[in-house]
Motif scaffolding. Sequence first.
Motif, PDB file in Angstrom:
ATOM      1  N   LEU C 103      45.258  -0.748  24.990  1.00  7.28           N
ATOM      2  CA  LEU C 103      45.588  -1.342  24.378  1.00  7.28           C
ATOM      3  C   LEU C 103      45.527  -3.006  25.748  1.00  7.28           C
ATOM      4  CD1 LEU C 103      48.740  -0.876  22.309  1.00  7.28           C
ATOM      5  CD2 LEU C 103      46.009  -1.578  21.497  1.00  7.28           C
ATOM      6  N   ARG C 105      43.247  -4.749  27.429  1.00  4.41           N
ATOM      7  CA  ARG C 105      42.853  -5.773  27.114  1.00  4.41           C
ATOM      8  C   ARG C 105      42.946  -7.282  26.016  1.00  4.41           C
ATOM      9  NH1 ARG C 105      37.009  -6.384  28.490  1.00  4.41           N
ATOM     10  NH2 ARG C 105      36.531  -7.963  27.547  1.00  4.41           N
ATOM     11  N   GLN C 106      44.251  -6.198  25.166  1.00  2.00           N
ATOM     12  CA  GLN C 106      44.754  -7.539  24.359  1.00  2.00           C
ATOM     13  C   GLN C 106      46.003  -8.666  25.139  1.00  2.00           C
ATOM     14  OE1 GLN C 106      42.706  -5.342  22.464  1.00  2.00           O
ATOM     15  NE2 GLN C 106      43.697  -6.717  21.192  1.00  2.00           N
ATOM     16  N   THR C 107      45.464  -9.562  25.495  1.00  2.00           N
ATOM     17  CA  THR C 107      46.098 -10.134  26.284  1.00  2.00           C
ATOM     18  C   THR C 107      47.831 -11.316  25.528  1.00  2.00           C
ATOM     19  OG1 THR C 107      43.817 -11.491  26.330  1.00  2.00           O
ATOM     20  CG2 THR C 107      45.633 -12.678  26.940  1.00  2.00           C
ATOM     21  N   ASP C 108      46.528 -11.393  23.690  1.00  2.00           N
ATOM     22  CA  ASP C 108      48.872 -11.096  23.801  1.00  2.00           C
ATOM     23  C   ASP C 108      49.799 -10.526  24.086  1.00  2.00           C
ATOM     24  OD1 ASP C 108      48.007 -13.620  22.792  1.00  2.00           O
ATOM     25  OD2 ASP C 108      47.767 -12.571  20.704  1.00  2.00           O
ATOM     26  N   LYS C 139      46.365 -11.670  34.706  1.00  2.00           N
ATOM     27  CA  LYS C 139      47.265 -12.478  33.471  1.00  2.00           C
ATOM     28  C   LYS C 139      48.882 -12.332  34.001  1.00  2.00           C
ATOM     29  CE  LYS C 139      43.576 -11.178  30.386  1.00  2.00           C
ATOM     30  NZ  LYS C 139      43.441  -9.620  29.122  1.00  2.00           N
TER      31      LYS C 139
END
Lengths: 260, 260, 260, 260
Positions: C103, C105-108, C139
């Motif tokens: 996960l 790479r999951q921005t949220d 990020k």
Amino acid sequence: RDRFTLIAGPCAIESEEMSLRVAKKIKEMCERLGINYIFKSSYDKANRSSVFSARGVGMEKGLKILKKVREEVGVPVITDIHEPWQAEEAAKFVDMLQIPAFLCRQTDLIVAAAKTGLPVNVKKGQFLAPWDAKNIVTKFKEMGNDNLLLCERGTTFGYNNFVVDMRSFLEMREFGYPIVFDATHSVQIPGGQGTSTGGNREYVFPLMRAALAVGVDAIFAEVHEDPDNAPCDGPNMLKLEDLEEILLKAIEIDDIVKKS
Amino acid sequence: RDRFTLIAGPCAIESEEMSLRVAKKIKEMCERLGINYIFKSSYDKANRSSVFSARGVGMEKGLKILKKVREEVGVPVITDIHEPWQAEEAAKFVDMLQIPAFLCRQTDLIVAAAKTGLPVNVKKGQFLAPWDAKNIVTKFKEMGNDNLLLCERGTTFGYNNFVVDMRSFLEMREFGYPIVFDATHSVQIPGGQGTSTGGNREYVFPLMRAALAVGVDAIFAEVHEDPDNAPCDGPNMLKLEDLEEILLKAIEIDDIVKKS
Amino acid sequence: RDRFTLIAGPCAIESEEMSLRVAKKIKEMCERLGINYIFKSSYDKANRSSVFSARGVGMEKGLKILKKVREEVGVPVITDIHEPWQAEEAAKFVDMLQIPAFLCRQTDLIVAAAKTGLPVNVKKGQFLAPWDAKNIVTKFKEMGNDNLLLCERGTTFGYNNFVVDMRSFLEMREFGYPIVFDATHSVQIPGGQGTSTGGNREYVFPLMRAALAVGVDAIFAEVHEDPDNAPCDGPNMLKLEDLEEILLKAIEIDDIVKKS
Amino acid sequence: RDRFTLIAGPCAIESEEMSLRVAKKIKEMCERLGINYIFKSSYDKANRSSVFSARGVGMEKGLKILKKVREEVGVPVITDIHEPWQAEEAAKFVDMLQIPAFLCRQTDLIVAAAKTGLPVNVKKGQFLAPWDAKNIVTKFKEMGNDNLLLCERGTTFGYNNFVVDMRSFLEMREFGYPIVFDATHSVQIPGGQGTSTGGNREYVFPLMRAALAVGVDAIFAEVHEDPDNAPCDGPNMLKLEDLEEILLKAIEIDDIVKKS
């Protein structure tokens, strides 16, 4: 662009009779189908997994058999060489030379093969990026031999596995030489059977179709009358009796891709 | 278990003077540090990326220099061989032979090296799983030579990259032979510089520490007085002036790992 | 630089009693040894190979147990989250959050975790180059959270295999954040057991030594009183009874590498 | 076996007008050519390399646009979802759901998608062996949803590179579900452009031909009127104006392979 050429034959030269018989059958088949055919068989399997693995009939006897195939059956013949001194000797008997993938970085071997002036099929090492075949090309140019073919035979993908990167045909084509796909060694499972190398024959035909769909100039395939009892490469060689059906569909794909 | 042995020297034999000078310096250093030392240098770089790459002084001259190093400096010497006939010849001049990684599957070369009775350092091919070094072991056993060392030098990891799988030391140790870590070739970037091979010298020392922390019997490292101007392997060779500090910390890790 | 921190505990929260017992034992051990300790256990195994695989006690119950461990045993606790909304909720109960490798790479999810202001251990995806952890770093910077840890847990290497590239610690350190080595997930054999994931426990300690020899800030290891009967990750978890001996040697290597 | 279906559209929903226009053009093209067509576009790019990357119009607006495309253009539409709660919501607006490759191991997401009863295209993770897609299949069977498609989108091959293993189509076909080839994401260069992902558009068509020559049931391709100025996936999307010529040859290969 022309229809693909077939480079095929049993992994190892087992006997004169067998070589002549197989060469003749494949030649007739290719004539019916309109495919150029080159007979391939090795006099020595020099990189076997084990000293116990079958090595073939030896260089002297093997080269004589290849010459006989060429003369009696009327097909060009190709064989692989493993040490520089073998290039000149083999060149007296065969039409084309082949450099094994493990040895594609051995400068002396490349130079010796190039010097014969014969066409040479160089298999890209399992450890080499397609663009790094450039160094092979450079060596041939230096030697003044323009009859180079570059062959994809699968790339190391983790342990005990190869993957055929279909992009490699496009990358290697950039060098301007004919591109060959070795459809049977590409499905080997290296080290997969203890003291010999395993394979997955059922992948050969699909990968061959894929390579032709991308676009190649020649297909290399080891073919045997009875692969399961062959002295080497049994698990990945094609059965001779299946060859014609395979070639028929291969031609259809090749023709679509190569028509303008 | 004993402290690790160091196999080190310039990639290629450049001259007698240079070989003697480097061998002497490393020997003195290793004596101070309590490390066994074996001088390594190649008379021929037979698998260069290009015919334009430096090849070294040649076999005849190179072997004489190695013999002089051995006699004058008083260190064992090792060199790599590339064709079967070279084994017997080289064995007259050196204490150990080495099989290059690309050639670890060439049965005739393995057999010729094993037959000399000398210790042989076989580099595991970039395309070989650690457990498949078994075939190399088998060939040596068949030849009655029990002086085999198995060397990890990195494994093909995608294109233009090697990865050192630290598990390979554990896997290869199972065969019962000394394990070597080639710390400088492992950081090569194959094909990464056009006509020669690039590298990342800053990784050498960390990977060496990691290998010693897992547990190895010898460290192989190419060392040069001026790597950036060396005829080959410049980007991955260690600087001679950095070697002692590296070895000091290497010893500390090795001692911890090897004490019971 | 400080001695490494240990992030350890059972793969999944099985019960309050077991969590408290294991946390207490490891805490006492780490106090004896002078190691900072963070208790890790998951309330949910959200990426199991099969719906039949054990999932844990659930979020609500699991977070309460973690809070109890933190209060009764007096250790910081960390848990992984799988959806953005869980970040804020988990942050009420734990000291640190963890982002699973799949996960990363999951921005949220990254943003939600970063927003809590807690320290977050992000596992680098099995598909990500070390330098591409840069996007994770960016990020966090954007969110104004500087408490980021980057964790290596092995990279996809062919099929059903991971390799730990020891260079990744050096590459990721360049970002300026603490580096963690997940020693137990790195030896997983993905997909290797049909409906669950296999592993090679015997590699854990050697790879941990290697990572410390390169230089890391924290070691992550799943530890269980009886791994062979654990509901998940049994084949790669360490036995609690083996932990002290492992840590003793780990400290020795860490101290050598970190002293100036 | 039927001719391949095309799943295609712009990477991200940019506007209603653009979605309708592209869907209409591709639909007309597919009708001329006799290909089933499914419109694909994402309302959210949830795993972008950077928080600065374009994310799309958002779920609410995006789903409305997809519904309008379906009603006005008369094509089935598919979109990807990233969290379990989105499944039920998206199912009110679209005909098919898609699970992104990074998320193919998230049980809750798989279960939520399967529960909708809609057909679901699951992209095989970049880290997953083809045979390990079995776990995805099992989860769908458990949920009683038999409308599963398995999609190959390339496998991690070293750093910053994917390789399409053409054998995966054969392996995944064994599960008995339709097989999709994602021709445009397969040529991504992950991390290859700093804060976004690069690609090699020139490989898309050759790899598509190769996949069809092996045999697949659907081709997935991101198509854009002006890829070089698209908000995402520009370097690997096809140009809409090139699509018809590509499909024409694709059909020829597909027909050859699928005729008995």
